[in-house]
Design a protein around this motif. Structure first.
Motif, PDB file in Angstrom:
ATOM      1  N   ILE A  49      30.649  55.019  38.898  1.00 35.21           N
ATOM      2  CA  ILE A  49      30.152  53.871  38.693  1.00 35.21           C
ATOM      3  C   ILE A  49      29.900  53.096  40.235  1.00 35.21           C
ATOM      4  N   LYS A  50      28.778  52.822  40.759  1.00 39.81           N
ATOM      5  CA  LYS A  50      28.545  52.248  42.083  1.00 39.81           C
ATOM      6  C   LYS A  50      28.633  50.711  41.982  1.00 39.81           C
ATOM      7  N   LEU A  51      29.817  50.344  42.364  1.00 34.17           N
ATOM      8  CA  LEU A  51      30.330  49.045  42.436  1.00 34.17           C
ATOM      9  C   LEU A  51      31.209  48.919  43.742  1.00 34.17           C
ATOM     10  N   GLN A  52      30.929  47.861  44.414  1.00 32.21           N
ATOM     11  CA  GLN A  52      32.039  47.259  45.314  1.00 32.21           C
ATOM     12  C   GLN A  52      32.405  45.904  45.231  1.00 32.21           C
ATOM     13  N   PRO A  53      33.251  45.688  44.428  1.00 35.73           N
ATOM     14  CA  PRO A  53      33.609  44.297  44.083  1.00 35.73           C
ATOM     15  C   PRO A  53      34.474  43.671  45.183  1.00 35.73           C
ATOM     16  N   SER A  54      34.246  42.266  45.272  1.00 38.22           N
ATOM     17  CA  SER A  54      34.988  41.543  46.294  1.00 38.22           C
ATOM     18  C   SER A  54      36.161  40.714  45.463  1.00 38.22           C
ATOM     19  N   ARG A  55      36.133  40.454  43.999  1.00 40.62           N
ATOM     20  CA  ARG A  55      36.961  40.019  43.249  1.00 40.62           C
ATOM     21  C   ARG A  55      37.183  40.574  42.000  1.00 40.62           C
ATOM     22  N   ILE A  56      38.468  40.931  41.508  1.00 40.65           N
ATOM     23  CA  ILE A  56      38.871  41.933  40.412  1.00 40.65           C
ATOM     24  C   ILE A  56      39.729  41.230  39.703  1.00 40.65           C
ATOM     25  N   LEU A  57      39.412  41.195  38.404  1.00 36.96           N
ATOM     26  CA  LEU A  57      40.503  40.480  37.237  1.00 36.96           C
ATOM     27  C   LEU A  57      41.220  41.972  36.435  1.00 36.96           C
ATOM     28  N   ASP A  58      42.476  41.724  36.709  1.00 36.03           N
ATOM     29  CA  ASP A  58      43.279  42.962  35.631  1.00 36.03           C
ATOM     30  C   ASP A  58      43.630  41.796  34.443  1.00 36.03           C
ATOM     31  N   ALA A  59      43.085  41.745  33.386  1.00 32.29           N
ATOM     32  CA  ALA A  59      43.457  41.150  32.291  1.00 32.29           C
ATOM     33  C   ALA A  59      44.653  41.891  31.551  1.00 32.29           C
ATOM     34  N   GLY A  60      45.636  41.062  31.310  1.00 35.33           N
ATOM     35  CA  GLY A  60      46.736  41.595  30.519  1.00 35.33           C
ATOM     36  C   GLY A  60      47.469  43.038  31.448  1.00 35.33           C
ATOM     37  N   CYS A  61      47.806  42.671  32.671  1.00 32.31           N
ATOM     38  CA  CYS A  61      48.251  43.442  33.823  1.00 32.31           C
ATOM     39  C   CYS A  61      49.690  44.106  33.713  1.00 32.31           C
ATOM     40  N   ARG A  62      50.396  43.524  32.662  1.00 39.18           N
ATOM     41  CA  ARG A  62      51.692  43.797  32.419  1.00 39.18           C
ATOM     42  C   ARG A  62      52.566  43.841  33.679  1.00 39.18           C
ATOM     43  N   THR A  63      53.294  45.102  33.809  1.00 39.82           N
ATOM     44  CA  THR A  63      54.122  45.109  35.076  1.00 39.82           C
ATOM     45  C   THR A  63      53.281  45.714  36.430  1.00 39.82           C
ATOM     46  N   GLY A  64      51.795  45.592  36.265  1.00 39.28           N
ATOM     47  CA  GLY A  64      50.902  45.726  37.409  1.00 39.28           C
ATOM     48  C   GLY A  64      50.505  46.926  37.747  1.00 39.28           C
ATOM     49  N   TYR A  65      50.746  48.338  36.948  1.00 37.51           N
ATOM     50  CA  TYR A  65      50.344  49.462  37.446  1.00 37.51           C
ATOM     51  C   TYR A  65      48.928  49.690  37.798  1.00 37.51           C
ATOM     52  N   SER A  66      48.075  48.905  37.031  1.00 40.02           N
ATOM     53  CA  SER A  66      46.412  49.041  37.261  1.00 40.02           C
ATOM     54  C   SER A  66      46.323  48.146  38.337  1.00 40.02           C
ATOM     55  N   THR A  67      46.711  47.075  38.289  1.00 42.32           N
ATOM     56  CA  THR A  67      46.706  46.049  39.602  1.00 42.32           C
ATOM     57  C   THR A  67      46.985  46.721  40.977  1.00 42.32           C
ATOM     58  N   ARG A  68      47.874  47.466  41.030  1.00 39.63           N
ATOM     59  CA  ARG A  68      48.230  48.231  42.179  1.00 39.63           C
ATOM     60  C   ARG A  68      47.200  49.381  42.436  1.00 39.63           C
ATOM     61  N   GLN A  69      46.877  50.016  41.468  1.00 38.42           N
ATOM     62  CA  GLN A  69      45.810  51.133  41.758  1.00 38.42           C
ATOM     63  C   GLN A  69      44.182  50.553  42.251  1.00 38.42           C
ATOM     64  N   LEU A  70      43.930  49.484  41.478  1.00 32.85           N
ATOM     65  CA  LEU A  70      42.918  48.726  41.823  1.00 32.85           C
ATOM     66  C   LEU A  70      42.544  48.197  43.213  1.00 32.85           C
ATOM     67  N   ALA A  71      43.864  47.605  43.604  1.00 31.08           N
ATOM     68  CA  ALA A  71      43.925  46.957  44.883  1.00 31.08           C
ATOM     69  C   ALA A  71      43.838  48.196  45.985  1.00 31.08           C
ATOM     70  N   THR A  72      44.427  49.538  45.685  1.00 31.09           N
ATOM     71  CA  THR A  72      44.221  50.486  46.560  1.00 31.09           C
ATOM     72  C   THR A  72      43.074  51.091  46.661  1.00 31.09           C
ATOM     73  N   ARG A  73      42.287  51.187  45.532  1.00 32.24           N
ATOM     74  CA  ARG A  73      40.991  51.867  45.322  1.00 32.24           C
ATOM     75  C   ARG A  73      40.146  50.659  46.306  1.00 32.24           C
ATOM     76  N   TYR A  74      40.189  49.540  45.667  1.00 27.49           N
ATOM     77  CA  TYR A  74      39.027  48.400  46.562  1.00 27.49           C
ATOM     78  C   TYR A  74      40.183  47.658  47.373  1.00 27.49           C
ATOM     79  N   ASN A  75      40.285  48.131  48.585  1.00 25.31           N
ATOM     80  CA  ASN A  75      41.354  47.827  49.678  1.00 25.31           C
ATOM     81  C   ASN A  75      40.723  46.422  50.357  1.00 25.31           C
ATOM     82  N   LYS A  76      39.504  46.154  50.212  1.00 27.93           N
ATOM     83  CA  LYS A  76      38.902  44.932  50.897  1.00 27.93           C
ATOM     84  C   LYS A  76      38.781  43.713  49.609  1.00 27.93           C
ATOM     85  N   ALA A  77      39.007  44.222  48.662  1.00 26.36           N
ATOM     86  CA  ALA A  77      38.824  43.051  47.467  1.00 26.36           C
ATOM     87  C   ALA A  77      40.108  42.416  47.222  1.00 26.36           C
TER      88      ALA A  77
END
Length: 302
Positions: A49-77
């Protein structure tokens, strides 16, 4: 709208959900192997998927596994980690390296927000990528999808996973007819989710599903792991107290009929979906948006 007088029995009780998630916050990370696996499979889909988001929402993040992965993948967001349980958010913060926890300015790109997917505490058109991993099933689908559409920007993406109706079918079968209460959560069909996306205003929804079978030694381990995740029976029609030992033994014996090669299976139907929020066709005051294309000017003599 359904006319089933018992429909409210199958509606998740959010107060009960929040309570159980708060209680499970300290045990969730160790038990969430399935949630991490599904998150990784969702992340692999973002490769196409071609997308370079500047602001991301992790809805239902629980202990933040997805949050950390998304922050690493999109390190400028900047990433917003949202959960209905405050203690889950505290655990998510604690998963960061110690130096990030003690130097918050270095981690300013991640924000933690206690909130409900049915009523997101975010401005309209403020999120480029809305993500939700195995959380939507605990909320009203139409409200949650409508809220995702409200906060996502035009041209933005909503990507999610959730449980399908075959999830925990062995456990549901074992409890069937044991009494008049609802003992196992019910989950929504993939086609109904696709319809909800279109109804909310999303375009080009892509839906698919897969079956994951997890095996355990006995029923006690299955129920213990569900408790560790906070994924208990959250239905309004659940039993208000404990089951008698005699009936629990009957449930255990029924589940034993599914044992294969020494293990008890647990079926998990995972539904994946993503959809885009299209560009608006009219302005807020109702005026239509008309796009003009620039065509190359004709050369003299043509």
């Amino acid at each position: 709208m359904t006319t089933d007088p018992n429909a409210t029995r199958f509606i998740p009780d959010r107060r009960h959900l929040r309570q159980k998630l708060e209680q499970a916050a300290s045990s969730y990370e160790n038990a969430a192997f399935l949630q991490r696996e599904v998150a990784d499979r969702m992340l692999s889909r973002l490769e196409y998927i071609k997308l370079q988001p500047s602001r991301i929402l992790d809805a239902g993040c629980r202990t933040g596994y997805s949050t950390r992965q998304l922050a690493t993948r999109y390190n400028k967001a900047s990433v917003i980690a949202l959960d209905i349980a405050q203690k889950m958010l505290s655990e998510a913060r604690n998963q960061h390296p110690w130096w990030k926890r003690h130097l918050p300015l270095l981690n300013s790109a991640t924000q933690y927000l206690c909130g409900d997917p049915e009523n997101l505490p975010l401005s309209a058109n403020s999120i480029d990528l809305a993500w939700s991993n195995l959380a939507l099933q605990w909320f009203d689908l139409e409200r949650s999808v409508s809220e995702a559409h409200r906060v996502v920007t035009s041209g933005g993406l909503f990507i999610f996973s959730t449980f399908g109706p075959d999830t925990l079918k062995e456990l549901r079968n074992a409890f069937s007819g044991i009494d008049q209460y609802e003992h196992v959560n019910r989950f929504i069909d993939m086609h109904d989710i696709g319809d909800a996306l279109v109804h909310a205003g999303f375009a080009d929804p892509v839906m698919d599903m897969e079956i994951i079978t997890v095996t355990f030694n006995d029923l006690a381990v299955i129920t213990r792991d569900l408790k560790s995740l906070g994924e208990r029976n959250h239905l309004a029609g659940r039993r208000p107290g404990l089951m008698t030992p005699k009936r629990w033994q009957e449930v255990t014996e029924r589940y034993e009929s599914f044992r294969r090669e020494g293990k008890l299976p647990v079926t998990i139907e995972v539904i994946y979906g993503h959809a885009w929020k299209p560009q608006p066709k009219s302005l807020p005051d109702g005026r239509q948006i008309i796009q003009f294309r620039d065509y190359p000017k004709s050369k003299p003599g043509n």
